[in-house]
Design a protein around this motif. Sequence first.
Motif, PDB file in Angstrom:
ATOM      1  N   GLY A  98      43.692 -38.514  -5.800  1.00  0.00           N
ATOM      2  CA  GLY A  98      43.084 -37.482  -6.627  1.00  0.00           C
ATOM      3  C   GLY A  98      42.499 -36.370  -5.787  1.00  0.00           C
ATOM      4  N   GLY A  99      41.832 -36.729  -4.690  1.00  0.00           N
ATOM      5  CA  GLY A  99      41.272 -35.722  -3.789  1.00  0.00           C
ATOM      6  C   GLY A  99      42.350 -34.874  -3.139  1.00  0.00           C
ATOM      7  N   LEU A 100      43.431 -35.520  -2.674  1.00  0.00           N
ATOM      8  CA  LEU A 100      44.532 -34.776  -2.062  1.00  0.00           C
ATOM      9  C   LEU A 100      45.189 -33.837  -3.066  1.00  0.00           C
ATOM     10  CD1 LEU A 100      46.165 -37.652   0.029  1.00  0.00           C
ATOM     11  CD2 LEU A 100      45.001 -35.633   0.951  1.00  0.00           C
ATOM     12  N   SER A 101      45.328 -34.302  -4.303  1.00  0.00           N
ATOM     13  CA  SER A 101      45.943 -33.470  -5.332  1.00  0.00           C
ATOM     14  C   SER A 101      45.051 -32.289  -5.689  1.00  0.00           C
ATOM     15  CB  SER A 101      46.234 -34.309  -6.578  1.00  0.00           C
ATOM     16  OG  SER A 101      47.241 -35.275  -6.315  1.00  0.00           O
ATOM     17  N   LEU A 102      43.734 -32.514  -5.746  1.00  0.00           N
ATOM     18  CA  LEU A 102      42.816 -31.408  -6.031  1.00  0.00           C
ATOM     19  C   LEU A 102      42.883 -30.349  -4.930  1.00  0.00           C
ATOM     20  CD1 LEU A 102      39.650 -33.198  -7.461  1.00  0.00           C
ATOM     21  CD2 LEU A 102      41.281 -31.771  -8.696  1.00  0.00           C
ATOM     22  N   LEU A 103      43.037 -30.779  -3.680  1.00  0.00           N
ATOM     23  CA  LEU A 103      43.200 -29.829  -2.583  1.00  0.00           C
ATOM     24  C   LEU A 103      44.477 -29.022  -2.777  1.00  0.00           C
ATOM     25  CD1 LEU A 103      42.114 -32.047   0.444  1.00  0.00           C
ATOM     26  CD2 LEU A 103      40.926 -30.013  -0.398  1.00  0.00           C
ATOM     27  N   GLN A 104      45.534 -29.685  -3.225  1.00  0.00           N
ATOM     28  CA  GLN A 104      46.799 -29.006  -3.466  1.00  0.00           C
ATOM     29  C   GLN A 104      46.664 -27.990  -4.598  1.00  0.00           C
ATOM     30  OE1 GLN A 104      49.138 -29.716  -1.382  1.00  0.00           O
ATOM     31  NE2 GLN A 104      50.993 -28.790  -2.203  1.00  0.00           N
ATOM     32  N   LEU A 105      45.769 -28.269  -5.538  1.00  0.00           N
ATOM     33  CA  LEU A 105      45.545 -27.385  -6.683  1.00  0.00           C
ATOM     34  C   LEU A 105      44.443 -26.363  -6.433  1.00  0.00           C
ATOM     35  CD1 LEU A 105      45.750 -30.113  -9.476  1.00  0.00           C
ATOM     36  CD2 LEU A 105      47.462 -28.355  -8.997  1.00  0.00           C
ATOM     37  N   ASP A 106      43.954 -26.301  -5.184  1.00  0.00           N
ATOM     38  CA  ASP A 106      42.894 -25.356  -4.797  1.00  0.00           C
ATOM     39  C   ASP A 106      41.630 -25.531  -5.626  1.00  0.00           C
ATOM     40  OD1 ASP A 106      44.424 -24.112  -2.796  1.00  0.00           O
ATOM     41  OD2 ASP A 106      45.419 -22.849  -4.276  1.00  0.00           O
ATOM     42  N   ALA A 107      41.290 -26.779  -5.921  1.00  0.00           N
ATOM     43  CA  ALA A 107      40.065 -27.078  -6.661  1.00  0.00           C
ATOM     44  C   ALA A 107      38.858 -26.931  -5.747  1.00  0.00           C
ATOM     45  CB  ALA A 107      40.132 -28.498  -7.225  1.00  0.00           C
ATOM     46  N   PRO A 108      37.653 -26.807  -6.297  1.00  0.00           N
ATOM     47  CA  PRO A 108      36.453 -26.702  -5.470  1.00  0.00           C
ATOM     48  C   PRO A 108      36.287 -27.924  -4.553  1.00  0.00           C
ATOM     49  CG  PRO A 108      35.965 -26.118  -7.736  1.00  0.00           C
ATOM     50  CD  PRO A 108      37.349 -26.665  -7.736  1.00  0.00           C
ATOM     51  N   LEU A 109      35.879 -27.660  -3.320  1.00  0.00           N
ATOM     52  CA  LEU A 109      35.710 -28.743  -2.357  1.00  0.00           C
ATOM     53  C   LEU A 109      34.647 -29.741  -2.784  1.00  0.00           C
ATOM     54  CD1 LEU A 109      36.003 -27.051   1.161  1.00  0.00           C
ATOM     55  CD2 LEU A 109      37.517 -28.762   0.144  1.00  0.00           C
ATOM     56  N   THR A 110      33.694 -29.295  -3.598  1.00  0.00           N
ATOM     57  CA  THR A 110      32.654 -30.214  -4.074  1.00  0.00           C
ATOM     58  C   THR A 110      33.275 -31.396  -4.809  1.00  0.00           C
ATOM     59  OG1 THR A 110      31.095 -28.385  -4.316  1.00  0.00           O
ATOM     60  CG2 THR A 110      30.588 -30.418  -5.510  1.00  0.00           C
ATOM     61  N   LEU A 111      34.268 -31.119  -5.631  1.00  0.00           N
ATOM     62  CA  LEU A 111      34.942 -32.187  -6.368  1.00  0.00           C
ATOM     63  C   LEU A 111      35.685 -33.131  -5.419  1.00  0.00           C
ATOM     64  CD1 LEU A 111      36.395 -30.199  -9.423  1.00  0.00           C
ATOM     65  CD2 LEU A 111      34.352 -31.649  -9.366  1.00  0.00           C
ATOM     66  N   VAL A 112      36.296 -32.543  -4.406  1.00  0.00           N
ATOM     67  CA  VAL A 112      37.052 -33.355  -3.449  1.00  0.00           C
ATOM     68  C   VAL A 112      36.116 -34.268  -2.662  1.00  0.00           C
ATOM     69  CG1 VAL A 112      38.690 -33.311  -1.542  1.00  0.00           C
ATOM     70  CG2 VAL A 112      38.782 -31.525  -3.291  1.00  0.00           C
ATOM     71  N   TRP A 113      34.977 -33.724  -2.233  1.00  0.00           N
ATOM     72  CA  TRP A 113      34.006 -34.548  -1.513  1.00  0.00           C
ATOM     73  C   TRP A 113      33.482 -35.680  -2.397  1.00  0.00           C
ATOM     74  CZ3 TRP A 113      33.616 -35.130   3.362  1.00  0.00           C
ATOM     75  CH2 TRP A 113      33.800 -34.073   4.252  1.00  0.00           C
ATOM     76  N   MET A 114      33.312 -35.403  -3.675  1.00  0.00           N
ATOM     77  CA  MET A 114      32.874 -36.448  -4.591  1.00  0.00           C
ATOM     78  C   MET A 114      33.898 -37.581  -4.646  1.00  0.00           C
ATOM     79  SD  MET A 114      31.358 -34.062  -7.667  1.00  0.00           S
ATOM     80  CE  MET A 114      31.204 -35.429  -8.819  1.00  0.00           C
ATOM     81  N   LEU A 115      35.175 -37.220  -4.742  1.00  0.00           N
ATOM     82  CA  LEU A 115      36.216 -38.237  -4.792  1.00  0.00           C
ATOM     83  C   LEU A 115      36.336 -38.967  -3.458  1.00  0.00           C
ATOM     84  CD1 LEU A 115      39.033 -36.560  -6.912  1.00  0.00           C
ATOM     85  CD2 LEU A 115      37.491 -38.399  -7.571  1.00  0.00           C
ATOM     86  N   TRP A 116      36.148 -38.247  -2.350  1.00  0.00           N
ATOM     87  CA  TRP A 116      36.157 -38.925  -1.053  1.00  0.00           C
ATOM     88  C   TRP A 116      35.041 -39.970  -0.996  1.00  0.00           C
ATOM     89  CZ3 TRP A 116      32.778 -39.871   2.898  1.00  0.00           C
ATOM     90  CH2 TRP A 116      33.318 -40.414   4.069  1.00  0.00           C
ATOM     91  N   GLY A 117      33.879 -39.628  -1.516  1.00  0.00           N
ATOM     92  CA  GLY A 117      32.772 -40.576  -1.537  1.00  0.00           C
ATOM     93  C   GLY A 117      33.088 -41.799  -2.387  1.00  0.00           C
ATOM     94  N   VAL A 118      33.735 -41.587  -3.537  1.00  0.00           N
ATOM     95  CA  VAL A 118      34.132 -42.718  -4.389  1.00  0.00           C
ATOM     96  C   VAL A 118      35.140 -43.597  -3.643  1.00  0.00           C
ATOM     97  CG1 VAL A 118      35.272 -43.384  -6.535  1.00  0.00           C
ATOM     98  CG2 VAL A 118      33.688 -41.453  -6.519  1.00  0.00           C
ATOM     99  N   GLY A 119      36.085 -42.964  -2.965  1.00  0.00           N
ATOM    100  CA  GLY A 119      37.057 -43.721  -2.184  1.00  0.00           C
ATOM    101  C   GLY A 119      36.404 -44.518  -1.074  1.00  0.00           C
ATOM    102  N   ALA A 120      35.439 -43.912  -0.386  1.00  0.00           N
ATOM    103  CA  ALA A 120      34.727 -44.617   0.685  1.00  0.00           C
ATOM    104  C   ALA A 120      33.967 -45.825   0.132  1.00  0.00           C
ATOM    105  CB  ALA A 120      33.774 -43.656   1.392  1.00  0.00           C
ATOM    106  N   PHE A 121      33.377 -45.661  -1.050  1.00  0.00           N
ATOM    107  CA  PHE A 121      32.657 -46.774  -1.676  1.00  0.00           C
ATOM    108  C   PHE A 121      33.603 -47.939  -1.966  1.00  0.00           C
ATOM    109  CE2 PHE A 121      31.751 -48.913  -5.720  1.00  0.00           C
ATOM    110  CZ  PHE A 121      30.584 -49.585  -5.372  1.00  0.00           C
ATOM    111  N   PHE A 122      34.763 -47.628  -2.558  1.00  0.00           N
ATOM    112  CA  PHE A 122      35.709 -48.702  -2.877  1.00  0.00           C
ATOM    113  C   PHE A 122      36.319 -49.310  -1.615  1.00  0.00           C
ATOM    114  CE2 PHE A 122      35.916 -46.782  -7.225  1.00  0.00           C
ATOM    115  CZ  PHE A 122      35.480 -47.918  -7.896  1.00  0.00           C
TER     116      PHE A 122
END
Length: 342
Positions: A236-260
């Motif tokens: 999801g984070g990689l796809s958001l980067l591909q879609l030029d989404a705000p980095l805040t959202l990507v960092w949030m997903l990275w944090g969720v991934g790190a937790f799991f």
Amino acid sequence: MNTQASTHRPSRITRAVALLEYLAPAWFAMVMGWCGLSQAWLRATDVFGDTALGLGLVAAIVAQFIFVLLCLACIVRLQAHPNAVVADMRHPVRHAFMATLPISILLLASLGINLFWGTNRNLDTALTFLWCVGSILEIAATVWVIERWLNNAENGGLQWATFTPVFFIPVVGNVLAPLGGVSIGLETWATAQFGIGMFLWTVLQTLMFVRLAQAGPLPARLAPSWFITLVPPSIGGLSLLQLDAPLTLVWMLWGVGAFFLMLAITQISTIREQAFSMANWGMSFPLAAFTSLTLRMTHAPGGAWLQMPATLLLAITSLLILGLTLSTWRGLRHGHLLAPEK
């Protein structure tokens, strides 16, 4: 002597065809793992240069080779053991692995797009066709799986005892769509498919925690499936980067991934206590996906501190997939893998 060889050869073929009865769709997890490793190395070219590019190409070739081999084996299996295929589709857990085929197609298409897009018009057309086939098949697989879950328990409906992170697999293919779809000009379709995946992820993740409360821990042999929970936030984070989404959202997903990831690591001792099986491949693609996202985030503002963890993750992922491949080869030689479930 020739007579003996000719009589011996058909018996080997016959035994091989007989063993294909136990070639469950989960074997395509190998393709996913090697595709993920290829993507991870390709994202490390800024650090390791041509070495990373070369290793990424090698991993992509290995993934393609395994994919072709498995497809041929599945065609033979469908003809020789149609009842086994039907049994997989009706199985309370194995049915979710049917989505690994379209996911593998999407991953291979995305790899080809990332590596060769724009170099040849005919190749671009072939890659676009391959991506569209994977995308449509993944949507079809998702609808088929969800429709099955809507039935009562006797007809394949959801049951707490059989609900595992394996059920995330049909979701994974949908969140993958922007990785290749944006580059080929199908951004709107890829975004819509991505939305389906993210919605279903939140639903299934909630159900997963409810399942733990209702039915208790997963069986020990399914412990590797906890790594699958890394995939939706990572891809999801990689796809958001591909879609030029705000980095805040990507960092949030990275944090969720790190937790799991931390949650999955707590299951390592349980995983090591179990005999090797194809379930262990459930660790490969998720770890590669999170590694790819981590490598990508090292270039984001404030992400330089991830350089060392990303390099470490890349090394661990590479060793893990090499180890899984070696163990699979040994399991095939010793007859441990293509055998009835215990």
